[in-house]
Design an enzyme around this catalytic site. Sequence first.
Site, PDB file in Angstrom:
ATOM      1  N   ARG B   7      -6.101  -6.004  -2.999  1.00 15.59           N
ATOM      2  CA  ARG B   7      -5.770  -5.125  -1.871  1.00 15.59           C
ATOM      3  C   ARG B   7      -6.679  -5.401  -0.683  1.00 15.59           C
ATOM      4  NH1 ARG B   7      -7.646   0.916  -3.854  1.00 15.59           N
ATOM      5  NH2 ARG B   7      -9.789   0.371  -4.357  1.00 15.59           N
ATOM      6  N   GLU B  55       8.598   8.229   1.932  1.00 14.55           N
ATOM      7  CA  GLU B  55       8.825   6.789   1.840  1.00 14.55           C
ATOM      8  C   GLU B  55      10.124   6.367   2.520  1.00 14.55           C
ATOM      9  OE1 GLU B  55       8.105   8.758  -0.762  1.00 14.55           O
ATOM     10  OE2 GLU B  55       6.074   8.153  -1.289  1.00 14.55           O
TER      11      GLU B  55
END
Lengths: 277, 310
Positions: B7, B55
């Site tokens: 990440r 989302e």
Amino acid sequence: MLDQAEISGLEDFAREIRKKTLYTIGTLGVGHIGGALSIADILALLYGKEMRYDPADPAMENRDLLVLSKGHAGPALYAALAIKGFFPLDWLDTLNKGGTRLPSHCDRTKTPGIDMTTGSLGQGLSAACGLALGRKIDRKDVHVFAVIGDGESQEGQNWEAAMFAAHYGLSNLIAFTDYNKLQIDGPVDEIMSLSDIEGKWKSFGWHVQRCSGHDFAAMHEAVAAAKAQGKDGKGKPSMIILDTIKGKGAAFCEGKVENHNMPVSIETARQAIAELG
Amino acid sequence: MADKEMRAVYCETLQGLAEKNRDIVILEADLMRASGTMPFKTAFPERGIDVGVAEANMVGVAAGLSAAGKIPFAATFGCFASRRTFDQFFLSANYARLNVKLTGTDPGISAAFNGGTHMPFEDIGMMRLVPGLTIIEPSDPVSLEKLVEASAAHYGCVYMRLHRKPVASLYPADESFELGKGKVLKDGNDVTIIALGAIMVPEALKAAELLKEKGFSAAVIDILTVKPLDRELVLKYAAKTGRIVTAENHQTAGGLGGAVAELLAEERPTPVAMVGIRDVFGEVGTQDWLQQHFKLTAADIAGKAMGLFA
């Protein structure tokens, strides 16, 4: 304020949009006639007065944009765009025919002047938010307009977008609800009431107004007020609730619940066109 | 190179791109801390957009930003990136022929303690059905950096599975990568293991060692892109070794196994064995436990390969 000549010009434009919408759907024999006719007047106002655009250059920098979230009302928008010269009028003969550039639901890749692809209800307002935010990041003085349906307002994604637009201060976003009070299965109030629709948008932090969606003077005043409160990047996103009549202007279907998507023969369409004068 | 948090690589790569290109924006749905993209927002406050826990709106806004000329990278857990936003990603982004990069983090068993609710074993299968979509799963920090850069340079939607945790580098820092191209990590003659992702590619390399002990020479391909599949490479190694094993941290149905089997069935019928999830839901557990439980280990890969010699 609009003067009488401007109002009469917009009335003519709206009448032409209705006639061409009827012709287009009548030529095919079936279509989303009700919700197309209910937005003819707001489309006439947007493309006849409010929006900055150039039909010869649909991708023009700093043009205003429209997301027709109720994408099934495409035929009315196609009529407006054809009248304004985005594409030849004879394209209107090809609605929904194989290989056409005018599909039932708006498609930005197929039709000049269509700014966003829509067709799955509830998605357009999010896209309009993205367009408005993109223009804001680029410091572009552009308005993004969106038209959502009343039945469509039952989709939860609209309310995600409503929060987002207020949070990010998208004062360059001016949305309209085509509040024609009917959806496929019946009156909106019976199927899933929007209840206090103005209060809902207000509580989400929007600048909210309400007027007849068939009154050019009132709609123009509302758009002017929306632009004024959002000037210089200040203010709120705007929602203008338009009280409309589904199927407005065509006696055979006006106000009838079955007009959402119905067979329309060319004879019926021609008669309705004649009645419009 | 030492293990590096994937990440962190994701965020550093996007920051590097954003410094050169003002159209790069990122979107997150209240998972900036999980995706590790907080430094991007600190560096580029206006271009690090948190939409909150929403989302569907995130993907819709990304589509609108793309229509406004931006290059949006939107990320959330893979379960939500696929299942929760599929219609928005399908229509507002892909069908609209826009340029949205969607990142699904914690692929498959790497969701670990978040369990079955958060364990995407089906995202590749769903995404493979979207015409024209590019689907990638980098296997290490180098391939991640290079494929994110390739995604930004490519006009079109991309779905990327992002393993968030630290991973050892498999490639030298100057290795080059292309969307749609796999890498031969180890050549071999008897069987080819085609593997996907940061868990299964290292397992495939270990499996090749196990097979070597048994006297078999296994090639290992890090496929990296599931769609468009590197047909040339798969067909070449099907011809060369005559046996294929696929290995993925995902359902074999609809996943890499399905993609390879579809290609070979039509173009060059070849015995194929598949390592992956077999029509079951995810569960909670450590990643190691889950790897044993779902039979995603080097021994499982080697066992499947041995089956092809029976």
